[in-house]
Design an enzyme around this catalytic site. Structure first.
Site, PDB file in Angstrom:
ATOM      1  N   HIS A  71     -17.337  96.459  25.148  1.00 17.54           N
ATOM      2  CA  HIS A  71     -16.196  97.337  25.431  1.00 17.54           C
ATOM      3  C   HIS A  71     -15.300  96.613  26.447  1.00 17.54           C
ATOM      4  O   HIS A  71     -15.797  95.853  27.284  1.00 17.54           O
ATOM      5  CB  HIS A  71     -16.751  98.636  26.032  1.00 17.54           C
ATOM      6  N   ASP A  91     -24.245  97.644  30.715  1.00 13.72           N
ATOM      7  CA  ASP A  91     -23.342  98.750  30.436  1.00 13.72           C
ATOM      8  C   ASP A  91     -24.142  99.771  29.627  1.00 13.72           C
ATOM      9  O   ASP A  91     -24.407  99.571  28.436  1.00 13.72           O
ATOM     10  CB  ASP A  91     -22.149  98.217  29.641  1.00 13.72           C
ATOM     11  N   GLN A 149     -23.305 104.147  26.539  1.00 17.14           N
ATOM     12  CA  GLN A 149     -23.659 104.812  25.278  1.00 17.14           C
ATOM     13  C   GLN A 149     -25.157 105.057  25.136  1.00 17.14           C
ATOM     14  O   GLN A 149     -25.597 105.548  24.096  1.00 17.14           O
ATOM     15  CB  GLN A 149     -23.174 103.974  24.075  1.00 17.14           C
ATOM     16  N   LYS A 191     -20.330 111.211  29.113  1.00 24.38           N
ATOM     17  CA  LYS A 191     -20.901 110.919  27.796  1.00 24.38           C
ATOM     18  C   LYS A 191     -22.330 111.454  27.675  1.00 24.38           C
ATOM     19  O   LYS A 191     -22.997 111.243  26.676  1.00 24.38           O
ATOM     20  CB  LYS A 191     -20.905 109.411  27.538  1.00 24.38           C
ATOM     21  N   CYS A 251     -11.529 100.206  22.027  1.00 27.15           N
ATOM     22  CA  CYS A 251     -11.567  99.316  23.203  1.00 27.15           C
ATOM     23  C   CYS A 251     -12.450  98.099  22.946  1.00 27.15           C
ATOM     24  O   CYS A 251     -13.239  97.673  23.797  1.00 27.15           O
ATOM     25  CB  CYS A 251     -12.039 100.058  24.460  1.00 27.15           C
TER      26      CYS A 251
END
Ligand code: C6P
Length: 412
Positions: free
Chosen positions: A123, A203, A206, A229, A369
């Protein structure tokens, strides 16, 4: 026992509405998830009863707010199995968390000739900050290649071994790709990075709300995620950092709340986490994020992951049967997270999303993104359906019906 997923829907007030004359089907969870009643109530309760500034006042409301804020930190530490709540820094979200590491750690440690390693499917929030940090230091940014014409092969692990030289000072990678659904072997990445002395940044935007995650078992140095999220509010997120690294790091932002002593000549910093939380924090957001952790763990993140897998497997099967659809990412549902991105021959993703919206279905269309990844795959955009704990197989049937209608329309 698995939760009754249909009962779970009752916890989310927003789902019970009509959009364009149809019951809402919300399949844009990769962008942001919906919020259960308990999280909404936590926000309301805070503002109705406890609202006050933290770490500053000695009155009853300030003490209550401070206790709840620090309680949330401890709750989130438990959620990711951090060894110490002081390793949990509150931020605005994944983007800010990664920027803090890129600026603070990057400024202190990167020098000309060093290499920062990332992957070809990050991303922008885990790419642009490293471009900036490398540029500022005169370091080089390198990428672990993605295999397969549709990105189905995942990261090139043989290339990773060659790229991981002693020049690599930091390896930043996503846990789950927000476009491909690829699940990276993060513990293995950390193990290999550690062998050359590189610091690791994950990261987890998600992943953390969708599957069990244990920072100690993974062995990472830093890990970033967003509350919104994972059933929490917007405007709150977390940067996890190993205590030994945080203690050596200078703050990126300075101001009130993070200093021990200030003179006209200078200032000294508190230890983590306060050192990294200048100014009044998002107290309500942090508290409600703690409530979101309770909500997810009461259901069981292992069960949520299994539910995601079941849904994405059904979706992959049904979408593959439609003509003119190119699915990107891993070929099997069991090998990906609960999302599917696809290109529709002859139809722009924005048209797909607009038509689906007419049928009450929320999807995302665009480059997600991930502009360099799109270019690599020869695409400008895809349509993405991303699932979460309140989605059902019937909703996938609604999606398929809508896609058939779109196909018919564009076939003329
Ligand atoms: N992805 C999506 O629709 P923020 O905006 O800071 O909460 O999260 C940024 C971010 C970082 N990494 C990954 C893997 C992400 O998926 C996201 C957010 C959204 O896919 C919005 S672009």
């Amino acid at each position: 026992m698995s939760p009754s997923w249909n009962n779970v829907r009752a916890d989310f007030p927003i789902l019970h509405q009509q959009v364009n004359g149809h019951p809402l089907v919300y399949l844009d969870n990769g962008a942001t998830s919906q919020k259960p009643r308990s999280v909404i109530d936590a926000l309301v309760r805070y503002y109705e009863r406890d609202n006050s500034n933290v770490h500053r006042g000695l009155h009853a409301l300030s003490t209550r707010a401070t206790d709840a804020y620090e309680g949330a930190r401890a709750r989130i530490a438990k959620f990711i199995n951090a060894a110490d709540p002081a390793e949990v820094l509150f931020t605005r979200g994944t983007t800010e968390s990664i920027n803090i590491v890129a600026r603070s750690w990057g400024h202190a440690h990167l020098k000309p000739g060093d290499v920062v390693l990332t992957t070809e499917f990050e991303h922008h929030s885990n790419l642009v900050p490293w471009q900036q940090a490398a540029k500022a230091a005169g370091a080089t940014l390198k990428y672990v290649p993605l295999l397969g014409a549709d990105g189905e092969g995942g990261p090139d692990l043989a290339a990773l071994d060659q790229l991981l030289t002693p020049q690599v000072k930091l390896f930043a990678f996503t846990h789950i790709s927000n476009t491909l659904g690829t699940i990276n072997p993060v513990a293995e990445f950390c193990r290999r990075a550690r062998a050359v002395g590189a610091v690791t940044v994950i990261d987890a935007a998600q992943s953390v709300g969708h599957r069990p995650l244990d920072v100690q078992q993974i062995g990472c140095d830093f890990l970033a995620f967003s509350g919104h999220k994972m059933c929490g509010p917007t405007g709150i997120g977390v940067l996890y950092g190993r205590r030994a690294l945080l203690d050596q790091l200078a703050p990126d932002e300075t101001g009130g709340g993070m200093v021990v002593q200030v003179t006209y000549e200078g200032a000294t910093w508190k230890p983590a986490p306060e050192r990294f939380e200048a100014g009044t924090p998002n107290v309500a957001g942090a508290i409600a994020l703690g409530t979101a952790c309770d909500y997810l763990d009461n259901l069981g993140r292992d069960k949520i992951a299994a539910h995601d897998t079941a849904l994405v497997t059904i979706a992959m099967e049904k979408l593959s049967a439609l003509p003119g659809i190119r699915i990107i990412g891993p070929k099997k549902g069991a090998e990906r997270s609960g999302m599917v991105s696809f290109a529709f021959e002859g139809v722009h993703a924005h048209d797909v999303v607009t038509f689906a919206d007419e049928d009450g279905i929320a999807l995302r269309g665009g480059h997600h993104c991930n502009q360099p990844l799109m270019r690599k795959l020869g695409l400008t955009s895809t349509t993405r359906a991303s699932f979460y704990l309140y989605n059902t197989p019937e909703e996938i049937d609604r999606l398929v019906k809508s896609l058939q209608r779109i196909q018919k329309f564009f076939a003329g």
